[in-house]
Scaffold this active site. Structure first.
Site, PDB file in Angstrom:
ATOM      1  N   HIS A 239       0.829  -1.209   0.000  1.00 20.25           N
ATOM      2  CA  HIS A 239       0.000   0.000   0.000  1.00 20.25           C
ATOM      3  C   HIS A 239       0.863   1.259   0.000  1.00 20.25           C
ATOM      4  O   HIS A 239       0.519   2.245  -0.663  1.00 20.25           O
ATOM      5  CB  HIS A 239      -0.956   0.041   1.191  1.00 20.25           C
ATOM      6  N   ASP A 243       0.655   4.260  -2.680  1.00 18.15           N
ATOM      7  CA  ASP A 243       0.625   5.687  -2.339  1.00 18.15           C
ATOM      8  C   ASP A 243       1.731   6.457  -3.055  1.00 18.15           C
ATOM      9  O   ASP A 243       1.518   7.566  -3.557  1.00 18.15           O
ATOM     10  CB  ASP A 243       0.787   5.874  -0.828  1.00 18.15           C
ATOM     11  N   HIS A 266       3.253  10.408   2.531  1.00 21.48           N
ATOM     12  CA  HIS A 266       2.813  11.427   1.583  1.00 21.48           C
ATOM     13  C   HIS A 266       3.678  12.688   1.630  1.00 21.48           C
ATOM     14  O   HIS A 266       4.035  13.238   0.584  1.00 21.48           O
ATOM     15  CB  HIS A 266       1.357  11.796   1.860  1.00 21.48           C
TER      16      HIS A 266
END
Length: 315
Positions: A239, A243, A266
């Site tokens: 995951h 991202d 992020h």
């Protein structure tokens, strides 16, 4: 890798909820002309209120999700899973209409978006693609986390995570990005979090739409509490790779290079991309297969021209 720009073959509709807002969201993706790029059209009952291009200069940097627009004003949050699917499946141009401030979370992954894109079909356009080719290493570091762009003949991701919890530990995923790799190895990897953080997130107005239907949750006993367990043994790093792909898509054009990160997220992804684009000696803009174009050109202007969730509906 195709040398021409692409868009989707038909309108795609989605209904769902925002993972942080908990609000119901309707979203539609439309085919777009060459050199449109990915553009969000944000609607309210009164009509269209803002158009925001999905490019690095429009990203509001934060830790919880990728946001385009002004966090204090008009914006769209949690765009990374959608952007990852568009980027990985080879969609260069699309208009995303949305009636809320957050992309629907669906199952916390990109699978619904990938299946919808494949169902609508992919249309090749006459305009040629432009690429950002990495020419030299560019690195950033933040509180023990590191990220780096490296020259590479292709688009590659090498992502490593390291959590103190035994449920995750240290995991690494590395692969060249292709539609097949994304569909089979990454698109079903879900967002994840810790039960111990839930009350803090709720108090700050986040994770209001999070549930076991759209998130992997690690309980206080350091175990995954989802009844079905994990979809991959290393779902967590997969995951994080998903991202990273969505965050790299904010370059606005495709990147030829290797993106490598350790303990990233992020914020680090966004800072690494900004560092690359800020160094005009670190990349060149090319058309494939020729190595001729505007060496050191800026990427952003190119791109500017350029709870239960329900499945997509192709119309």
């Amino acid at each position: 890798m195709t040398q021409h720009q692409q868009t989707i073959g038909a309108r795609i509709g989605f209904n769902g909820v925002g993972v942080h807002s908990g609000a119901a969201v309707e979203m539609a993706i439309h085919p777009a002309d060459a050199d449109t790029g990915i553009v969000f059209h944000i609607f309210e009952p009164s009509g269209l209120i803002r158009e925001i291009a999905a490019v690095s200069t429009n990203v509001s940097v934060n830790d919880l999700s990728t946001v385009v627009g002004d966090m204090a004003g008009v914006h769209v949050a949690t765009v990374e899973h959608l952007m990852a699917a568009l980027y990985a499946m080879g969609i260069d141009n699309a208009v995303v209409e949305i009636d809320g401030r957050e992309v629907p979370i669906m199952e916390g992954d990109s699978r619904a978006f990938v299946e919808a894109i494949e169902g609508a079909g992919i249309v090749r356009q006459r305009a040629r693609r432009r690429f950002i080719r990495v020419l030299k290493p560019v690195s950033v570091e933040m509180k023990g986390a590191t990220a780096q762009y490296l020259p590479y003949e292709g688009t590659r991701f090498e992502i490593e995570i390291d959590f103190a919890t035994a449920a995750i530990g240290r995991q690494r995923f590395a692969a060249d990005l292709t539609p097949e790799t994304f569909r089979n190895e990454l698109s079903r990897a879900r967002t994840f979090g810790f039960m111990k953080d839930v009350e803090r997130l709720w108090a700050s107005g986040h994770a209001l739409g999070s549930s076991l239907d759209n998130s992997v949750v690690i309980g206080d006993d350091d175990r995954v509490i989802n009844p079905g367990g994990l979809r991959y043994p290393d779902e967590f790093v997969r995951h994080k790779t998903l991202d990273a792909i969505g965050d790299q898509a904010m370059a606005g054009v495709r990147i030829l290079g290797c993106y490598r990160s350790y303990r990233g997220g992020h914020r680090l992804n966004a800072l690494a991309l900004r560092a690359l684009l800020a160094d005009r000696t670190a990349y060149e803009v090319v058309e494939m297969p020729a190595r001729v174009a505007a060496r050191g050109g800026k990427a952003a202007p190119l791109a500017a021209v350029a709870a239960s969730a329900y499945g997509p509906q192709v119309l």
